[in-house]
Design an enzyme around this catalytic site. Structure first.
Site, PDB file in Angstrom:
ATOM      1  CG  HIS A 120      -0.173   0.035   2.542  1.00  0.00           C
ATOM      2  ND1 HIS A 120       0.227   1.193   3.159  1.00  0.00           N
ATOM      3  CD2 HIS A 120       0.259  -0.972   3.334  1.00  0.00           C
ATOM      4  CE1 HIS A 120       0.850   0.917   4.283  1.00  0.00           C
ATOM      5  NE2 HIS A 120       0.895  -0.403   4.419  1.00  0.00           N
ATOM      6  CG  ASP A 121      -0.558   4.257   1.189  1.00  0.00           C
ATOM      7  OD1 ASP A 121      -1.391   4.965   0.615  1.00  0.00           O
ATOM      8  OD2 ASP A 121      -0.834   3.554   2.190  1.00  0.00           O
ATOM      9  N   GLY A 138       5.022  -1.191   2.895  1.00  0.00           N
ATOM     10  CA  GLY A 138       4.228   0.003   2.639  1.00  0.00           C
ATOM     11  C   GLY A 138       5.046   1.280   2.513  1.00  0.00           C
TER      12      GLY A 138
END
Length: 256
Positions: A120-121, A138
């Protein structure tokens, strides 16, 4: 006109461009936007929140915009952006964003090899080659034209500089500055990526300046002192400024 296998599922709310090929057993969720001329071979999953550009190829088992593997994720409305001209190989997984940044981004003209994972991200630049089974935790940032070998593990929040070559099987919890080779165990600076830079059209003079910058940077026990030596002794070309700004902005410290 799109070519969609009768064995594929495309949600009626999915937005498709033109001339896409969607193979058997593919799953296209709602709240997805897909551009033109993409090829999805069999068993590709495009999950909620995907935003896909043009001319990408997805090999079997790829799963894009998956739910983040983050216990803080509470179902917020986030997305995963994929640019143009990417080759995304078998079983690659790319998570969508969380409340932290909201978006996971993959740029253009990347080769993402089999079984690698982008959490994520993360922000992956353009022109990168990422080897089999490499894993990004992440919020990792990878600058353009990085080459990362197989089975490399990256801690969350780190940054990888452009034009690097990273040895297979490495792992790091610190930033890797641009233009270098990183390897050995534990991972450390292993010289300037001379062959890679020449292939990218860097002149010998520029490569020498980059080499001198790292010689000065690592000659000091304190990186801030090394930066001052660079500023005093080398012309502040775009390449040298990139190195300086990268080191000065590093939050986790750079490999030595």
């Amino acid at each position: 006109m799109n070519t969609i296998s009768p064995l594929a599922f495309v949600h009626p709310e999915a937005q498709l461009g033109d001339n896409n090929i969607i193979g058997p057993f593919c799953y296209i969720d709602k709240n997805t936007v897909i551009g033109d001329n993409n090829v999805m071979q069999n068993s590709v999953t495009i999950n909620y929140g995907a935003r896909i550009g043009n001319n990408n190829e997805f090999m079997p088992g790829a799963s894009i915009s998956t739910k983040p593997q983050d216990l803080k994720f509470k179902g917020e409305d986030t997305i995963c952006e994929i640019g143009d001209n990417n080759s995304i190989r078998e079983n690659v997984t790319i998570s969508r964003g969380t409340a932290s940044k909201g978006t996971t981004i993959v740029g253009n003209n990347n080769l993402l090899m089999e079984n690698m994972h982008i959490a994520h991200d993360c922000v992956i630049g353009s022109g990168c080659i990422i080897g089999n089974s490499t894993k990004f935790a992440g919020e990792v940032v990878v600058d353009d034209n990085a080459i990362i070998s197989a089975t490399v593990l990256f801690h969350q929040f780190i940054r990888i500089g452009g034009y690097v070559m990273i040895q297979g099987g490495s792992r790091t919890s610190q930033d890797i500055p641009p233009y270098i080779i990183a390897g050995k165990e534990p991972i450390r600076y292993a010289g300037v990526n001379i062959i890679g830079l020449r292939r990218r059209g860097f002149s010998n003079e520029t490569i020498d300046q980059i080499h001198n910058a790292y010689r000065l940077l690592y000659s000091k026990g304190i990186l801030a002192e090394g930066i001052e030596e660079i500023k005093k002794n080398l012309p502040l070309t775009p390449e040298i400024n990139y190195i300086i700004n990268f080191v000065q902005s590093s939050k986790r410290g750079i490999i030595r």
